[in-house]
Design a protein around this motif. Structure first.
Motif, PDB file in Angstrom:
ATOM      1  N   ARG A 243       8.826 -30.143   7.175  1.00  0.00           N
ATOM      2  CA  ARG A 243       8.587 -28.702   7.550  1.00  0.00           C
ATOM      3  C   ARG A 243       8.091 -27.983   6.286  1.00  0.00           C
ATOM      4  O   ARG A 243       8.186 -28.294   5.095  1.00  0.00           O
ATOM      5  N   PHE A 244       7.381 -26.965   6.579  1.00  0.00           N
ATOM      6  CA  PHE A 244       6.905 -25.965   5.468  1.00  0.00           C
ATOM      7  C   PHE A 244       7.587 -24.520   5.688  1.00  0.00           C
ATOM      8  O   PHE A 244       7.823 -24.028   6.877  1.00  0.00           O
ATOM      9  N   TRP A 245       8.030 -23.904   4.519  1.00  0.00           N
ATOM     10  CA  TRP A 245       8.763 -22.795   4.481  1.00  0.00           C
ATOM     11  C   TRP A 245       8.063 -21.769   3.753  1.00  0.00           C
ATOM     12  O   TRP A 245       7.494 -22.326   2.890  1.00  0.00           O
ATOM     13  N   GLY A 246       7.793 -20.501   4.046  1.00  0.00           N
ATOM     14  CA  GLY A 246       7.029 -19.629   3.596  1.00  0.00           C
ATOM     15  C   GLY A 246       8.308 -18.500   2.995  1.00  0.00           C
ATOM     16  O   GLY A 246       9.091 -18.097   3.597  1.00  0.00           O
ATOM     17  N   LEU A 247       8.341 -18.189   1.642  1.00  0.00           N
ATOM     18  CA  LEU A 247       9.485 -16.941   1.051  1.00  0.00           C
ATOM     19  C   LEU A 247       8.580 -15.788   0.827  1.00  0.00           C
ATOM     20  O   LEU A 247       7.565 -16.092   0.124  1.00  0.00           O
TER      21      LEU A 247
END
Length: 248
Positions: free
Chosen positions: A162-166
């Motif tokens: 999974r990829f998460w952007g902050l």
């Protein structure tokens, strides 16, 4: 019509006559279009949308005789560095192409949309964002090179990743002054490298055309082959000629 306009400093609607894009029997220049959309800051966003019409007229000779209504609704966050401008350009041009029966390959469509952003919006961006929006697929990574714009392959993302952007809270804009300054600095650096490489080559091969500049001894350790490569390296510039052709 643009949904979500209340969240930013832009007018919710934009109207124009298609004849405003004409200068006699020819489309107006990109420079005139840029000035047109810059008159009212609250409506400058329309350049990303309506600009696709002018690019199709100019580059492909498409003639628009009927009026059109475009509704812009997007879940892509603005000013966060996730290609919101490219996505609206690609979505708009794709919709227009579908309605008017225009067969435009994804790569070509991306390059046309880059022209919208470079010449009408006035943002000196590369083509990566437009290529990703036009050629990308869900749940896949896009392997590509930007110069020239070529897709190498689509890489499927394993289901367990999974990829998460902050959100840093810092707004990002390729149309901003800082971005343009960085681009100019990059071209200046490339010019200096080419100049230094050419000068060093001329010291070993007098018959090679020279350029006047200071050469650093650091380049000598890399060898003639690399110097020749650097001296002939072409870097495509999307900035206006008077910005990129300065005597550095």
């Amino acid at each position: 019509v643009s949904f979500g306009s209340e969240l930013s400093n832009r007018a919710p609607t934009f109207d124009m006559d298609l004849s405003d894009f004409m200068d006699g029997d020819k489309p107006i220049s990109y420079e005139k279009a840029k000035e047109y959309f810059s008159q009212d800051p609250s409506q400058k966003w329309a350049a990303y949308v309506a600009g696709t019409v002018l690019v199709l007229m100019t580059e492909l000779g498409v003639q628009f005789t009927d009026s059109m209504s475009i509704l812009v609704s997007s879940s892509v966050p603005e000013g966060k560095g996730v290609s919101s401008s490219a996505s609206v350009e690609v979505a708009t041009m794709s919709a227009i192409a579908a309605v008017y029966g225009l067969n435009i390959a994804p790569r070509d469509l991306a390059i046309l949309c880059q022209k919208v952003e470079n010449h009408i919006v006035g943002a000196p961006c590369g083509v990566m964002d437009q290529m990703t929006s036009a050629c990308g697929e869900a749940n896949k990574l896009l392997a590509m090179v930007c110069q020239p714009a070529e897709v190498k392959e689509l890489v499927s993302i394993p289901t367990h990743i999974r990829f998460w952007g902050l959100d840093s809270g810092i707004r990002h804009s390729v149309g901003g002054t800082d971005y343009g300054s960085v681009r100019v600095g990059t071209y200046m650096g490339r010019k200096l490298i080419k100049c230094a490489a050419s000068d060093l080559i001329s010291q070993s091969f007098p018959s090679t055309p020279t350029q006047s500049c200071d050469a650093s001894e650091e380049y000598e350790k890399y060898g003639v082959d690399l110097l020749k490569s650097e001296a002939s390296l072409q870097y495509l510039c999307n900035l206006p000629p008077h910005r990129s052709a300065l005597p550095y």
